[in-house]
Every structure is written in C-alpha cells, then in structure tokens.
Design a protein around this motif. Structure first.
Motif, PDB file in Angstrom:
ATOM      1  N   GLN A 237      -3.279  -9.443   3.763  1.00 55.45           N
ATOM      2  CA  GLN A 237      -1.873  -9.063   3.840  1.00 55.45           C
ATOM      3  C   GLN A 237      -0.946 -10.223   4.201  1.00 55.45           C
ATOM      4  O   GLN A 237       0.233 -10.003   4.472  1.00 55.45           O
TER       5      GLN A 237
ATOM      6  N   ASN B  27      -5.961 -12.959  -6.228  1.00 55.04           N
ATOM      7  CA  ASN B  27      -6.333 -11.866  -5.322  1.00 55.04           C
ATOM      8  C   ASN B  27      -7.171 -12.441  -4.184  1.00 55.04           C
ATOM      9  O   ASN B  27      -8.250 -12.993  -4.421  1.00 55.04           O
TER      10      ASN B  27
ATOM     11  N   PRO C 293      -7.906  -6.089   1.181  1.00 52.43           N
ATOM     12  CA  PRO C 293      -6.858  -6.999   0.692  1.00 52.43           C
ATOM     13  C   PRO C 293      -6.199  -7.771   1.829  1.00 52.43           C
ATOM     14  O   PRO C 293      -5.861  -7.201   2.867  1.00 52.43           O
TER      15      PRO C 293
ATOM     16  N   GLU D 105      -9.011 -11.695  -0.419  1.00 55.32           N
ATOM     17  CA  GLU D 105      -9.538 -10.630   0.430  1.00 55.32           C
ATOM     18  C   GLU D 105      -9.903 -11.182   1.805  1.00 55.32           C
ATOM     19  O   GLU D 105     -10.249 -12.350   1.945  1.00 55.32           O
TER      20      GLU D 105
ATOM     21  N   ASN E 214       3.267 -10.900  -2.008  1.00 61.77           N
ATOM     22  CA  ASN E 214       2.008 -10.201  -1.751  1.00 61.77           C
ATOM     23  C   ASN E 214       2.199  -8.704  -1.952  1.00 61.77           C
ATOM     24  O   ASN E 214       3.000  -8.068  -1.273  1.00 61.77           O
ATOM     25  N   ILE E 215       1.466  -8.166  -2.908  1.00 61.07           N
ATOM     26  CA  ILE E 215       1.466  -6.720  -3.156  1.00 61.07           C
ATOM     27  C   ILE E 215       0.040  -6.230  -2.969  1.00 61.07           C
ATOM     28  O   ILE E 215      -0.797  -6.309  -3.868  1.00 61.07           O
ATOM     29  N   ASN E 216      -0.265  -5.791  -1.721  1.00 61.01           N
ATOM     30  CA  ASN E 216      -1.584  -5.277  -1.376  1.00 61.01           C
ATOM     31  C   ASN E 216      -2.691  -6.284  -1.711  1.00 61.01           C
ATOM     32  O   ASN E 216      -3.704  -5.942  -2.331  1.00 61.01           O
ATOM     33  N   GLY E 217      -2.493  -7.518  -1.303  1.00 55.20           N
ATOM     34  CA  GLY E 217      -3.503  -8.547  -1.512  1.00 55.20           C
ATOM     35  C   GLY E 217      -3.390  -9.294  -2.818  1.00 55.20           C
ATOM     36  O   GLY E 217      -4.071 -10.302  -3.014  1.00 55.20           O
TER      37      GLY E 217
END
Length: 446
Positions: free
Chosen positions: A328, A315, A326, A317, A349-352
């Motif tokens: 992108q 993850n 998040p 940010e 990448n799924i929302n960060g």
C-alpha cells in the motif's frame, strides 16, 4: 484409513521442509532455560530451532556449498572462538549467501563477537565496560552502578517494521555493552540509541575522564540490511532477550517516565526485532511488470517512437503474517532513464498496482524503465525494463505544423506575388511617346 494417514504424513513433512531453520548458539545449554520465552516464541511462529554451544566442534553453516540454516542467533557474549568451521569470516560468507544473523553481546564480550561486529561495520566497546546512565535506570533491578537502563520510546528508530509501534511500547530494559557504527558504514541502522545522559565505561574502574562512547552516539542495538537484503542485528545486551527482563516490572528513576510498575516491553521489542531479522516483516517482492502504449495492453512488437504516450505498471506485494498482500505504499517512483533520468514520476497506487503514464521524450536512444525503491525496514525493490526509442517514420510526421504557419504564409505570399507580377508583365501596354510617329514617318522616307 491408510489414505488420510499418508496424506497427514506428507503434510507434516511438507510443513517441516518449508519451516525456516534457525541455529541458536549459547555459551552453555542453560540458554534454553534463561531465554526460553524468547526461543519458544520463535518456535511457535513455525521455525525449526537447533540449539548448540558456541564452541561445539560440530558447528557448520554450509554443507556441500549449500546453506544448512536460514538464520543464526548468537546468544553467547563471552565466546572467544567459535567451534567447528564457524568463524567471523564464515558468518560473513553466510550473510553473503542470504542468511540472517542476530547477535546479543554483554559486558563480558569475547573476541569472536567483536571481530564479527567489525566485519559488518560496527564496533563494540572494550571488555568489562557497560552503558551507564545515572538519570534513566531501574531503581529495583539495578545493583547500584546504574547499568540497568530504562529505554524510552524516543530512543527507538522510527520504523514500526523493526521495533513495532514505539508509541504503545512499554519501556525496554537494557543491561550490557555499548557499540558504535563505523563512519563508512552507510547501511547502518541505529535501532536503539542511548540517551544523551548515558556513556560507556567500566563501572568498577576509576572515575570517568574521557569515555570512548557518550550520549546518543552510543548504540544499544544496531543493525543493517545488506545489499542482497540479508539482515543483521547487533544487541549489546543478551539480557534484553532473557526471561527475567521479559517478566520484570519497570521502575524508572526518571520521574518524567510515567511507567512505574508496568511490565517491560522487552517481549514485544524482541519479537519485533526477531521478525524483522528473520524476514517475517518488511519484505517486498515484484509480482508482475507491464508497459505499453496508451490505449493498448501489451508492449509494442518492435520499439517505441519518440513522443509516444506510454503506461507503466508494476505490482508490488508485501509479506504480512505469512501471506503476500498488495503493498500500500504511495511513494514508489518510476524513472525513465537513458544515461540520466528524463522522467521521474511518483506512481499511483491502486491496491498494490502502481501505475505511471507519461509521454516519451523527443530524444531517441536506449532507455530503461527503472524502479529503485529503498525505505528503512523494507527489502530493496529493484526492477529494470530496457526499451529502444526510435524517430518517427517520414510518413508519421504531421503535414502541417502550427509553429511553421509563418513560413507557410511567406511561401504562399511569394507565389501570389509572382503570379501578380507575371500578369502585370504580360498584359501591360506601354504609352506612346510624343513625336514617335513623326520620327517613324521620317525613317520610312529615308
């Protein structure tokens, strides 16, 4: 009523503690008036500014080995020697400790800024020189020597994080000295390049013969991001950040530039540059990392086995407008490395939440899940997770392997042949030969 009052005092004190500390150095105290718009814009973003003269005898960046300031702005082009404990070597130490530096020079550049630039892989041109462009200058602001240059969007680095949206940015005014990046400076960023018709020369000197800097090799603004993510920007013009250039209207001599009468883009450009230098933009961080076998949620208690299906998740940010959101980006890659990468895969990448799934190679050893993300304008993201990969237990191998079917067939065919041969050998009766009985009877008589 005393509780709210105490709470307000604590809140204000906390905000001041969290604010970044900025040391601004000018040649004189007049910097507060000549560059007030720029300094106030930095202050309005929540930073605590301390403005001093560059030769102040009380200047220091460290106290008891700790940073006193988070950022340093040097808006004093003519300074020959810094005051107090400041020096180019001390500022380099400040950068090594994570501090960020913005330097603005001019044609009257002093030895202090020249040494500071050399310390970081850049070199300003000689004292008294200016960047001259006879085809791209401002017809009203220029004094006749064509040193007040109009910078177009195609001269800016292709990074919105550093210079903002260059396509929507009005032309930027520049008046100052040129600089160049060292050939060995692999971290150099050519933020603003001069046009192909520009060159660096002393406008008061004799006619130009062999200018030391010419064309796009001449940098107007350069910078770098150190390996510890500290950021440094060198501008050849202190006027670029001045109130006069912020409010000036652009009147380009080049008729191709359709921007006559518009307000210069210096304010937006300076804001973007300062935000990048002060790490208000282009900052990434790793929030969490996880890897596990497919169908599970946690890493294995011991080791991975060869040919295991694994899932890796990281993850990331990004800091935007003071908040972590998040990231992108869709070009983050994962490498599964022993000595060389065995697997290299661009993660989804799924929302960060960056994810990669693959099968571990059929080679045992000590491996690393490696993410090494470097992009212009962003801080460097580097994350390593070390794991061991071992061979299968003897009970984990398949009983029958498809590729071994020919060998299985040959084995069974040999067994079948042996059984068939045994049956034939055991139950086969020989046919009597002619005259065998006569010979046998004669033997009995004898």
């Amino acid at each position: 009523m005393w509780l709210p009052t105490v709470f307000l005092i604590v809140l204000v004190g906390t905000q001041q503690t969290l604010a970044d500390r900025v040391l601004v150095l000018g040649e004189t105290s007049a910097i507060k008036e000549t560059h007030s718009v720029f300094l106030n814009s930095v202050k309005e973003r929540g930073h605590d500014l301390t403005i001093r003269a560059a030769d102040d005898s009380q200047l220091a960046l460290f106290k008891h080995g700790q940073l006193i300031f988070d950022h340093l702005f040097v808006l004093a082009p003519g300074v020959q020697v810094f005051g107090g404990s400041l020096s180019p070597a001390e500022i380099s130490k400040f950068v090594d400790a994570g501090g960020n530096v913005l330097v603005a020079a001019g044609s009257n550049i002093g030895d202090a800024l020249r040494e500071l630039a050399v310390e970081h892989g850049f070199e300003f041109d000689e004292f008294g020189t200016s960047v001259v462009d006879h085809f791209n200058y401002d017809v009203k602001l220029d004094g006749g020597d064509h040193t007040t240059i109009v910078v177009k969007d195609n001269q800016l680095i292709n990074s919105e994080l550093i210079v903002g949206n260059s396509a929507k940015l009005n032309p930027v005014l520049f008046k100052g000295v040129g600089l160049s990046a060292g050939k060995l400076n692999n971290l150099a960023l050519k933020i603003v390049k001069a046009d192909g018709t520009a060159y660096s020369h002393d406008p008061k000197a004799s006619p130009v013969k062999n200018p030391s800097l010419a064309g796009s090799r001449t940098l107007l603004v350069g910078g770098l991001q150190a390996r510890n993510n500290a950021r440094i920007v060198f501008s050849g013009s202190v006027d670029l950040f001045s109130d006069a250039f912020f409010a000036a209207q652009v009147n380009p001599s080049n008729p191709i530039v359709k921007a006559k009468g518009v307000v210069s883009g210096n304010a937006e450009f300076a804001a973007s540059i300062s935000k990048w230098v002060m790490k208000e933009s282009g900052v990434l961080r790793v929030n969490s990392v996880n890897h596990h076998k497919k169908g599970e949620t946690v890493p294995p208690a011991e080791d991975y086995f060869i040919t295991d299906d694994v899932v890796y998740t990281i993850n990331i940010e990004e800091l935007k407008n003071g908040k972590w959101v998040p990231f992108q980006g869709k070009d983050v890659q994962l490498e599964f490395v022993r000595i060389d990468p065995f697997v290299r895969q661009t993660m989804k990448n799924i929302n960060g939440r960056q994810t990669a799934a693959f099968k571990i190679p059929d080679v045992l050893g000590v491996y690393k899940f490696l993410v090494d993300y470097r992009r212009v304008g962003y801080t460097h993201v580097y994350d390593v997770q070390q794991v061991s990969v071992r061979p299968l237990w003897h009970t984990q191998y398949e009983r029958f392997i498809r590729s071994a079917y020919p060998y299985y067939a040959s084995s069974f065919s040999m067994m079948f042949g042996l059984v068939l041969f045994s049956i034939v050998y055991l139950y086969h009766k020989d046919t009597p030969v002619k005259g065998a009985k006569v010979l046998e009877s004669e033997k009995k008589k004898n």
